[in-house]
Design a protein around this motif. Structure first.
Motif, PDB file in Angstrom:
ATOM      1  N   TYR A 233      -5.572  -9.751 -14.147  1.00 45.06           N
ATOM      2  CA  TYR A 233      -6.542 -10.231 -15.146  1.00 45.06           C
ATOM      3  C   TYR A 233      -6.234  -9.616 -16.502  1.00 45.06           C
ATOM      4  O   TYR A 233      -6.968  -8.749 -16.990  1.00 45.06           O
ATOM      5  CB  TYR A 233      -7.974  -9.885 -14.713  1.00 45.06           C
TER       6      TYR A 233
ATOM      7  N   ARG B 128     -21.919 -10.331  -1.440  1.00 43.35           N
ATOM      8  CA  ARG B 128     -21.191  -9.595  -2.479  1.00 43.35           C
ATOM      9  C   ARG B 128     -21.501  -8.093  -2.408  1.00 43.35           C
ATOM     10  O   ARG B 128     -20.602  -7.262  -2.501  1.00 43.35           O
ATOM     11  CB  ARG B 128     -21.553 -10.141  -3.868  1.00 43.35           C
TER      12      ARG B 128
ATOM     13  N   ASN C 172     -14.002 -18.576 -13.656  1.00 42.64           N
ATOM     14  CA  ASN C 172     -15.444 -18.441 -13.406  1.00 42.64           C
ATOM     15  C   ASN C 172     -16.282 -18.793 -14.637  1.00 42.64           C
ATOM     16  O   ASN C 172     -17.480 -18.534 -14.669  1.00 42.64           O
ATOM     17  CB  ASN C 172     -15.767 -17.000 -12.982  1.00 42.64           C
TER      18      ASN C 172
ATOM     19  N   ALA D 291     -16.232 -10.607  -5.722  1.00 39.90           N
ATOM     20  CA  ALA D 291     -16.082 -11.939  -6.323  1.00 39.90           C
ATOM     21  C   ALA D 291     -15.039 -12.767  -5.573  1.00 39.90           C
ATOM     22  O   ALA D 291     -15.211 -13.976  -5.396  1.00 39.90           O
ATOM     23  CB  ALA D 291     -15.704 -11.816  -7.786  1.00 39.90           C
TER      24      ALA D 291
ATOM     25  N   CYS E 145     -20.855  -1.516  -8.229  1.00 34.17           N
ATOM     26  CA  CYS E 145     -20.041  -2.384  -9.099  1.00 34.17           C
ATOM     27  C   CYS E 145     -19.167  -1.560 -10.050  1.00 34.17           C
ATOM     28  O   CYS E 145     -18.165  -2.054 -10.565  1.00 34.17           O
ATOM     29  CB  CYS E 145     -20.925  -3.303  -9.933  1.00 34.17           C
TER      30      CYS E 145
ATOM     31  N   CYS F 230     -15.272  -1.064 -10.222  1.00 37.22           N
ATOM     32  CA  CYS F 230     -14.364  -2.026 -10.860  1.00 37.22           C
ATOM     33  C   CYS F 230     -14.859  -2.564 -12.200  1.00 37.22           C
ATOM     34  O   CYS F 230     -14.120  -3.240 -12.904  1.00 37.22           O
ATOM     35  CB  CYS F 230     -14.112  -3.212  -9.937  1.00 37.22           C
ATOM     36  N   HIS F 231     -16.137  -2.308 -12.542  1.00 40.97           N
ATOM     37  CA  HIS F 231     -16.659  -2.811 -13.815  1.00 40.97           C
ATOM     38  C   HIS F 231     -17.186  -1.672 -14.704  1.00 40.97           C
ATOM     39  O   HIS F 231     -17.780  -1.926 -15.744  1.00 40.97           O
ATOM     40  CB  HIS F 231     -17.791  -3.818 -13.581  1.00 40.97           C
TER      41      HIS F 231
ATOM     42  N   ARG G 193     -24.745  -8.679 -15.798  1.00 44.43           N
ATOM     43  CA  ARG G 193     -23.313  -8.932 -15.628  1.00 44.43           C
ATOM     44  C   ARG G 193     -22.988 -10.421 -15.658  1.00 44.43           C
ATOM     45  O   ARG G 193     -21.869 -10.814 -15.973  1.00 44.43           O
ATOM     46  CB  ARG G 193     -22.853  -8.279 -14.308  1.00 44.43           C
TER      47      ARG G 193
ATOM     48  N   GLN H  25     -15.983  -1.164   0.086  1.00 43.66           N
ATOM     49  CA  GLN H  25     -14.635  -1.147  -0.478  1.00 43.66           C
ATOM     50  C   GLN H  25     -13.743  -0.051   0.114  1.00 43.66           C
ATOM     51  O   GLN H  25     -12.583  -0.289   0.416  1.00 43.66           O
ATOM     52  CB  GLN H  25     -14.700  -1.000  -2.007  1.00 43.66           C
TER      53      GLN H  25
ATOM     54  N   LEU I  28     -15.843 -12.576 -19.116  1.00 41.48           N
ATOM     55  CA  LEU I  28     -15.136 -12.922 -17.879  1.00 41.48           C
ATOM     56  C   LEU I  28     -13.994 -11.994 -17.529  1.00 41.48           C
ATOM     57  O   LEU I  28     -13.331 -11.436 -18.405  1.00 41.48           O
ATOM     58  CB  LEU I  28     -14.580 -14.341 -18.005  1.00 41.48           C
ATOM     59  N   ARG I  29     -13.795 -11.874 -16.233  1.00 40.15           N
ATOM     60  CA  ARG I  29     -12.571 -11.251 -15.721  1.00 40.15           C
ATOM     61  C   ARG I  29     -11.617 -12.391 -15.375  1.00 40.15           C
ATOM     62  O   ARG I  29     -10.495 -12.417 -15.823  1.00 40.15           O
ATOM     63  CB  ARG I  29     -12.919 -10.414 -14.485  1.00 40.15           C
ATOM     64  N   ASN I  30     -12.104 -13.361 -14.602  1.00 40.75           N
ATOM     65  CA  ASN I  30     -11.283 -14.525 -14.253  1.00 40.75           C
ATOM     66  C   ASN I  30     -11.802 -15.751 -15.019  1.00 40.75           C
ATOM     67  O   ASN I  30     -12.924 -16.195 -14.796  1.00 40.75           O
ATOM     68  CB  ASN I  30     -11.368 -14.777 -12.743  1.00 40.75           C
TER      69      ASN I  30
ATOM     70  N   VAL J 299     -27.502 -11.676 -12.602  1.00 36.57           N
ATOM     71  CA  VAL J 299     -26.926 -10.650 -11.716  1.00 36.57           C
ATOM     72  C   VAL J 299     -26.753  -9.378 -12.543  1.00 36.57           C
ATOM     73  O   VAL J 299     -26.228  -9.435 -13.660  1.00 36.57           O
ATOM     74  CB  VAL J 299     -25.544 -11.106 -11.196  1.00 36.57           C
TER      75      VAL J 299
HETATM   76  C1  HEC Z   1     -13.436  -3.786  -5.905  1.00 36.67           C
HETATM   77  C2  HEC Z   1     -13.592  -4.277  -7.262  1.00 36.67           C
HETATM   78  C3  HEC Z   1     -14.881  -4.950  -7.672  1.00 36.67           C
HETATM   79  C4  HEC Z   1     -16.159  -4.569  -7.409  1.00 36.67           C
HETATM   80  C5  HEC Z   1     -16.643  -3.358  -6.611  1.00 36.67           C
HETATM   81  C6  HEC Z   1     -17.003  -5.533  -8.074  1.00 36.67           C
HETATM   82  N1  HEC Z   1     -16.256  -6.476  -8.723  1.00 36.67           N
HETATM   83 FE1  HEC Z   1     -16.965  -8.039  -9.821  1.00 36.67          FE
HETATM   84  N2  HEC Z   1     -15.085  -8.743 -10.007  1.00 36.67           N
HETATM   85  C7  HEC Z   1     -13.945  -8.111  -9.545  1.00 36.67           C
HETATM   86  C8  HEC Z   1     -12.808  -9.009  -9.711  1.00 36.67           C
HETATM   87  C9  HEC Z   1     -11.368  -8.693  -9.334  1.00 36.67           C
HETATM   88  C10 HEC Z   1     -13.317 -10.188 -10.277  1.00 36.67           C
HETATM   89  C11 HEC Z   1     -12.545 -11.470 -10.597  1.00 36.67           C
HETATM   90  C12 HEC Z   1     -12.502 -12.243  -9.296  1.00 36.67           C
HETATM   91  C13 HEC Z   1     -11.903 -13.624  -9.394  1.00 36.67           C
HETATM   92  O1  HEC Z   1     -10.687 -13.706  -9.517  1.00 36.67           O
HETATM   93  O2  HEC Z   1     -12.678 -14.603  -9.352  1.00 36.67           O
HETATM   94  C14 HEC Z   1     -14.749  -9.992 -10.449  1.00 36.67           C
HETATM   95  C15 HEC Z   1     -15.599 -10.951 -10.963  1.00 36.67           C
HETATM   96  C16 HEC Z   1     -16.960 -10.828 -11.044  1.00 36.67           C
HETATM   97  C17 HEC Z   1     -17.857 -11.883 -11.517  1.00 36.67           C
HETATM   98  C18 HEC Z   1     -17.471 -13.312 -11.908  1.00 36.67           C
HETATM   99  C19 HEC Z   1     -17.270 -13.503 -13.371  1.00 36.67           C
HETATM  100  C20 HEC Z   1     -15.948 -12.995 -13.889  1.00 36.67           C
HETATM  101  O3  HEC Z   1     -15.988 -12.053 -14.696  1.00 36.67           O
HETATM  102  O4  HEC Z   1     -14.865 -13.510 -13.512  1.00 36.67           O
HETATM  103  C21 HEC Z   1     -19.119 -11.347 -11.485  1.00 36.67           C
HETATM  104  C22 HEC Z   1     -20.419 -12.055 -11.885  1.00 36.67           C
HETATM  105  C23 HEC Z   1     -19.004 -10.002 -10.967  1.00 36.67           C
HETATM  106  N3  HEC Z   1     -17.675  -9.718 -10.717  1.00 36.67           N
HETATM  107  C24 HEC Z   1     -20.076  -9.152 -10.756  1.00 36.67           C
HETATM  108  C25 HEC Z   1     -19.991  -7.990  -9.981  1.00 36.67           C
HETATM  109  C26 HEC Z   1     -21.138  -7.233  -9.527  1.00 36.67           C
HETATM  110  C27 HEC Z   1     -22.597  -7.550  -9.881  1.00 36.67           C
HETATM  111  C28 HEC Z   1     -20.658  -6.232  -8.732  1.00 36.67           C
HETATM  112  C29 HEC Z   1     -21.449  -5.224  -7.935  1.00 36.67           C
HETATM  113  C30 HEC Z   1     -22.369  -5.757  -6.935  1.00 36.67           C
HETATM  114  C31 HEC Z   1     -19.210  -6.356  -8.704  1.00 36.67           C
HETATM  115  N4  HEC Z   1     -18.842  -7.435  -9.477  1.00 36.67           N
HETATM  116  C32 HEC Z   1     -18.398  -5.481  -8.028  1.00 36.67           C
HETATM  117  C33 HEC Z   1     -13.864  -6.854  -8.992  1.00 36.67           C
HETATM  118  C34 HEC Z   1     -14.949  -6.156  -8.495  1.00 36.67           C
END
Ligand code: HEC
Length: 219
Positions: A185, A58, A115, A85, A163, A166-167, A199, A65, A110-112, A157
């Protein structure tokens, strides 16, 4: 634990130990004939290394990216949705087909919605949120799912700088990424984080029955 399971587990750990930095619990494993290792220690170490591997995959996707989304010709940015993710979920699905071991990225926010945590994961995530919970410390349990004995492991996490793309705060997220997130989403609850925030968790479920671990193939 059966002899074959011990051998498979130790072999996996040996391969992982070659590449991974030392982490919690790894010190008490010795790879010799006179070795004694408890089921719990072996399963803990396997789960811990698998969680670390998924986390690393991850992180690699997160820090790459710009490379992933920049077109080779012309150099313009084209967000492809190949997020940590999305890649993580595919890795988990394929890995589950070949090993029977389940890996999952989950969270209370949650985003998705796919999960979403199950009851056990929810309890652990709520514990991780408590202010006096030791940072990074995993939670484990041997339990039964659909009549099958499994070893469960979940590790918190946290948000790192990569991160935030996007977060992080919505105003600091690129327009095209924001548009993608809003389209895919609509009920996203996962922006506005800061570095170090909890997170969610990486959850690992290992079937203890010997055949699920030693006979790869679709379950
Ligand atoms: C480029 C965009 C992007 C980045 C950078 C990113 N995420 Fe996400 N993240 C997403 C998306 C889109 C989803 C939903 C994915 C899916 O459909 O399962 C998600 C989902 C998640 C989830 C699963 C739970 C949920 O909310 O659906 C976790 C945990 C998470 N991210 C943690 C992190 C962490 C920790 C980092 C940094 C290491 C990170 N993400 C970096 C876009 C991103």
């Amino acid at each position: 634990m059966t002899k074959r399971l011990v051998i498979v587990t130790l072999f996996t750990l040996f391969l992982l130990a070659e590449t991974a930095p030392a982490t919690i619990g790894a010190d008490n494993i010795r790879y010799s004939e006179s070795d004694t290792i408890t089921t719990d220690t072996a399963l803990y170490n396997l789960a811990e290394k698998l969680a670390e591997l998924l986390s690393t995959v991850r992180d690699v996707i997160a820090i790459n990216q710009v490379k992933i989304n920049t077109c080779y010709e012309g150099g313009h940015y084209d967000f492809k949705g190949l997020t940590p993710a999305a890649v993580g979920t595919q890795v988990c699905n394929y890995f589950n087909l070949s090993t029977g071991i389940k890996m999952k990225q989950t969270s209370l926010l949650l985003r998705n919605p796919k999960n979403a945590p199950d009851d056990w994961e929810r309890t652990a995530l709520e514990m991780f949120e408590e202010p006096d919970y030791p940072k990074g410390f995993p939670y484990t349990e041997v339990s039964t799912i659909h009549g099958e004995e499994v070893y469960r492991f979940i590790k918190p996490v946290y948000i790192s700088k990569a991160c935030l793309r996007c977060h992080g705060e919505r105003k600091s997220i690129r327009e095209d990424i924001l548009e993608y997130l809003e389209t895919h989403y609509p009920h996203d609850m996962t922006t506005g984080y800061r570095v170090g925030d909890l997170r969610g968790g990486i959850s690992i479920t290992i079937p203890i029955a010997e055949q699920r671990l030693t006979q790869p193939g679709p379950p």
